[in-house]
Motif scaffolding. Structure first.
Motif, PDB file in Angstrom:
ATOM      1  N   GLN A  81       4.728  25.446 -10.505  1.00 47.61           N
ATOM      2  CA  GLN A  81       4.216  25.054  -9.186  1.00 47.61           C
ATOM      3  C   GLN A  81       2.713  24.779  -9.224  1.00 47.61           C
ATOM      4  O   GLN A  81       2.170  24.155  -8.312  1.00 47.61           O
ATOM      5  CB  GLN A  81       4.489  26.168  -8.164  1.00 47.61           C
ATOM      6  N   TYR A  82       2.056  25.242 -10.294  1.00 51.06           N
ATOM      7  CA  TYR A  82       0.599  25.148 -10.381  1.00 51.06           C
ATOM      8  C   TYR A  82       0.108  24.320 -11.562  1.00 51.06           C
ATOM      9  O   TYR A  82      -1.022  23.845 -11.552  1.00 51.06           O
ATOM     10  CB  TYR A  82       0.001  26.563 -10.448  1.00 51.06           C
ATOM     11  N   THR A  83       0.928  24.153 -12.581  1.00 50.16           N
ATOM     12  CA  THR A  83       0.531  23.348 -13.737  1.00 50.16           C
ATOM     13  C   THR A  83       1.760  22.944 -14.544  1.00 50.16           C
ATOM     14  O   THR A  83       2.782  23.641 -14.522  1.00 50.16           O
ATOM     15  CB  THR A  83      -0.426  24.133 -14.664  1.00 50.16           C
ATOM     16  N   ARG A  84       1.631  21.822 -15.241  1.00 49.58           N
ATOM     17  CA  ARG A  84       2.667  21.400 -16.186  1.00 49.58           C
ATOM     18  C   ARG A  84       2.137  21.457 -17.614  1.00 49.58           C
ATOM     19  O   ARG A  84       2.804  21.009 -18.548  1.00 49.58           O
ATOM     20  CB  ARG A  84       3.168  19.995 -15.855  1.00 49.58           C
ATOM     21  N   ASN A  85       0.938  22.009 -17.785  1.00 54.01           N
ATOM     22  CA  ASN A  85       0.339  22.096 -19.116  1.00 54.01           C
ATOM     23  C   ASN A  85       0.906  23.322 -19.850  1.00 54.01           C
ATOM     24  O   ASN A  85       0.207  24.285 -20.135  1.00 54.01           O
ATOM     25  CB  ASN A  85      -1.184  22.174 -18.994  1.00 54.01           C
ATOM     26  N   ILE A  86       2.203  23.241 -20.121  1.00 51.13           N
ATOM     27  CA  ILE A  86       2.978  24.369 -20.641  1.00 51.13           C
ATOM     28  C   ILE A  86       3.612  23.997 -21.978  1.00 51.13           C
ATOM     29  O   ILE A  86       4.140  22.903 -22.137  1.00 51.13           O
ATOM     30  CB  ILE A  86       4.081  24.769 -19.635  1.00 51.13           C
ATOM     31  N   SER A  87       3.552  24.927 -22.922  1.00 54.70           N
ATOM     32  CA  SER A  87       4.243  24.777 -24.200  1.00 54.70           C
ATOM     33  C   SER A  87       5.209  25.942 -24.376  1.00 54.70           C
ATOM     34  O   SER A  87       4.955  27.050 -23.890  1.00 54.70           O
ATOM     35  CB  SER A  87       3.252  24.763 -25.368  1.00 54.70           C
ATOM     36  N   VAL A  88       6.305  25.670 -25.071  1.00 55.35           N
ATOM     37  CA  VAL A  88       7.328  26.687 -25.309  1.00 55.35           C
ATOM     38  C   VAL A  88       7.571  26.798 -26.808  1.00 55.35           C
ATOM     39  O   VAL A  88       7.844  25.798 -27.474  1.00 55.35           O
ATOM     40  CB  VAL A  88       8.654  26.333 -24.601  1.00 55.35           C
ATOM     41  N   VAL A  89       7.441  28.017 -27.338  1.00 56.45           N
ATOM     42  CA  VAL A  89       7.740  28.289 -28.746  1.00 56.45           C
ATOM     43  C   VAL A  89       9.005  29.136 -28.810  1.00 56.45           C
ATOM     44  O   VAL A  89       9.051  30.238 -28.252  1.00 56.45           O
ATOM     45  CB  VAL A  89       6.589  29.046 -29.444  1.00 56.45           C
ATOM     46  N   SER A  90      10.044  28.595 -29.474  1.00 55.04           N
ATOM     47  CA  SER A  90      11.286  29.337 -29.613  1.00 55.04           C
ATOM     48  C   SER A  90      12.204  28.588 -30.578  1.00 55.04           C
ATOM     49  O   SER A  90      12.214  27.347 -30.562  1.00 55.04           O
ATOM     50  CB  SER A  90      11.986  29.487 -28.261  1.00 55.04           C
ATOM     51  N   PRO A  91      12.961  29.305 -31.391  1.00 58.61           N
ATOM     52  CA  PRO A  91      13.916  28.609 -32.267  1.00 58.61           C
ATOM     53  C   PRO A  91      15.040  27.945 -31.487  1.00 58.61           C
ATOM     54  O   PRO A  91      15.637  26.970 -31.948  1.00 58.61           O
ATOM     55  CB  PRO A  91      14.445  29.732 -33.173  1.00 58.61           C
ATOM     56  N   GLU A  92      15.325  28.442 -30.294  1.00 57.87           N
ATOM     57  CA  GLU A  92      16.346  27.855 -29.424  1.00 57.87           C
ATOM     58  C   GLU A  92      15.793  27.746 -28.010  1.00 57.87           C
ATOM     59  O   GLU A  92      15.169  28.681 -27.517  1.00 57.87           O
ATOM     60  CB  GLU A  92      17.621  28.699 -29.422  1.00 57.87           C
ATOM     61  N   ILE A  93      16.033  26.614 -27.365  1.00 57.27           N
ATOM     62  CA  ILE A  93      15.532  26.384 -26.005  1.00 57.27           C
ATOM     63  C   ILE A  93      16.695  25.997 -25.100  1.00 57.27           C
ATOM     64  O   ILE A  93      17.450  25.058 -25.395  1.00 57.27           O
ATOM     65  CB  ILE A  93      14.441  25.298 -25.997  1.00 57.27           C
ATOM     66  N   GLN A  94      16.837  26.741 -24.023  1.00 59.25           N
ATOM     67  CA  GLN A  94      17.926  26.519 -23.072  1.00 59.25           C
ATOM     68  C   GLN A  94      17.897  25.093 -22.535  1.00 59.25           C
ATOM     69  O   GLN A  94      16.831  24.513 -22.314  1.00 59.25           O
ATOM     70  CB  GLN A  94      17.800  27.538 -21.938  1.00 59.25           C
ATOM     71  N   ASP A 164       2.246  23.478   0.323  1.00 57.57           N
ATOM     72  CA  ASP A 164       1.048  22.640   0.278  1.00 57.57           C
ATOM     73  C   ASP A 164      -0.085  23.402  -0.421  1.00 57.57           C
ATOM     74  O   ASP A 164       0.114  23.896  -1.517  1.00 57.57           O
ATOM     75  CB  ASP A 164       0.651  22.192   1.692  1.00 57.57           C
ATOM     76  N   GLU A 165      -1.236  23.530   0.235  1.00 59.41           N
ATOM     77  CA  GLU A 165      -2.361  24.212  -0.412  1.00 59.41           C
ATOM     78  C   GLU A 165      -2.337  25.727  -0.213  1.00 59.41           C
ATOM     79  O   GLU A 165      -3.175  26.442  -0.755  1.00 59.41           O
ATOM     80  CB  GLU A 165      -3.697  23.655   0.132  1.00 59.41           C
ATOM     81  N   MET A 166      -1.363  26.222   0.543  1.00 60.18           N
ATOM     82  CA  MET A 166      -1.311  27.646   0.852  1.00 60.18           C
ATOM     83  C   MET A 166      -0.360  28.392  -0.093  1.00 60.18           C
ATOM     84  O   MET A 166       0.720  27.896  -0.423  1.00 60.18           O
ATOM     85  CB  MET A 166      -0.866  27.869   2.297  1.00 60.18           C
ATOM     86  N   THR A 167      -0.785  29.582  -0.495  1.00 63.31           N
ATOM     87  CA  THR A 167       0.039  30.443  -1.340  1.00 63.31           C
ATOM     88  C   THR A 167      -0.007  31.871  -0.803  1.00 63.31           C
ATOM     89  O   THR A 167      -1.072  32.379  -0.459  1.00 63.31           O
ATOM     90  CB  THR A 167      -0.459  30.452  -2.798  1.00 63.31           C
ATOM     91  N   ILE A 168       1.151  32.503  -0.735  1.00 63.57           N
ATOM     92  CA  ILE A 168       1.240  33.926  -0.426  1.00 63.57           C
ATOM     93  C   ILE A 168       1.850  34.606  -1.652  1.00 63.57           C
ATOM     94  O   ILE A 168       2.901  34.182  -2.145  1.00 63.57           O
ATOM     95  CB  ILE A 168       2.129  34.198   0.805  1.00 63.57           C
ATOM     96  N   ALA A 169       1.192  35.632  -2.151  1.00 65.49           N
ATOM     97  CA  ALA A 169       1.684  36.351  -3.323  1.00 65.49           C
ATOM     98  C   ALA A 169       1.937  37.810  -2.956  1.00 65.49           C
ATOM     99  O   ALA A 169       1.093  38.458  -2.345  1.00 65.49           O
ATOM    100  CB  ALA A 169       0.667  36.266  -4.457  1.00 65.49           C
ATOM    101  N   VAL A 170       3.102  38.327  -3.337  1.00 64.92           N
ATOM    102  CA  VAL A 170       3.470  39.704  -3.038  1.00 64.92           C
ATOM    103  C   VAL A 170       3.672  40.458  -4.347  1.00 64.92           C
ATOM    104  O   VAL A 170       4.434  40.022  -5.212  1.00 64.92           O
ATOM    105  CB  VAL A 170       4.767  39.769  -2.205  1.00 64.92           C
TER     106      VAL A 170
END
Length: 196
Positions: A81-94, A164-170
């Motif tokens: 929800q905040y970034t797509r700059n993500i990498s995944v390290v794993s021998p198997e990926i769902q 939108d620009e609002m976030t509530i975190a619990v």
């Protein structure tokens, strides 16, 4: 009032002060430690972990997930929800995770995989691997979330509502995930009804 108390506690902690804290409907005398960095506080002689709520800027920052199963997928659905700059390290990926189109490194974890990352999520189903990731990341100066292990984690993920620009975190300080989700869902229904 609780949020203010936490901020005051943190400021006093850095000065090595003693103060009272409120938990479980009771006040406790807490002894602060300050030996160059925050190590925790005692409640009736026990060391407790305390997580400071804050927002971290992650634009142009790389985030690594070690693990490609359901655990990683669940965490990624929040982070994306905040970034797509993500990498995944794993021998198997769902399959569902594969379809999200992130950078995939299909192999077993190695220490060098941490190079260049800002945050790391240890999401394997192997405790020893997760512990190793935590130790390696500490050497790199990288903060780590070890899924389902608040004691090893440098940070925890709250239950989030984003509109939108609002976030509530619990957050329950990592102690009661089910209750955090229940509170989040109640707040979400209020927001969706427009009664917030």
């Amino acid at each position: 009032m609780i949020a203010c108390c936490r901020v005051i506690f943190f400021e006093l902690l850095c000065k090595g002060s003693l103060l009272f804290g409120y938990a479980g409907g009771q006040f406790f005398l807490m002894e602060a430690f300050c030996h160059g960095s925050f190590t925790g506080f005692t409640v009736k002689g026990e060391i407790m972990k305390s997580f400071l709520p804050l927002n971290i800027r992650i634009d142009n920052k790389k985030i690594l997930f070690v693990g490609g199963g359901k655990i990683a997928l669940h965490k990624i659905k929040s982070v994306v929800q905040y970034t797509r700059n993500i990498s995944v390290v794993s021998p198997e990926i769902q399959d569902e995770l594969h379809q999200m189109g992130f950078t995939e490194i299909c192999k077993e974890y190695e220490t060098s995989d941490l190079d260049g990352y800002f945050l790391v999520y240890a999401c394997t189903n192997n405790f020893e691997v997760n512990r190793r990731i935590k130790e390696d990341a500490a050497d790199y100066g990288i903060l780590v979330n070890v899924v389902d292990n608040r004691e090893l984690s440098d940070f925890i993920s709250p239950a989030v509502i984003k509109q939108d620009e609002m976030t509530i975190a619990v957050s329950s300080n990592g102690e009661n995930v089910k209750k955090s989700v229940e509170w989040r869902n109640k707040l979400k229904s209020i927001v969706q009804r427009g009664n917030f």
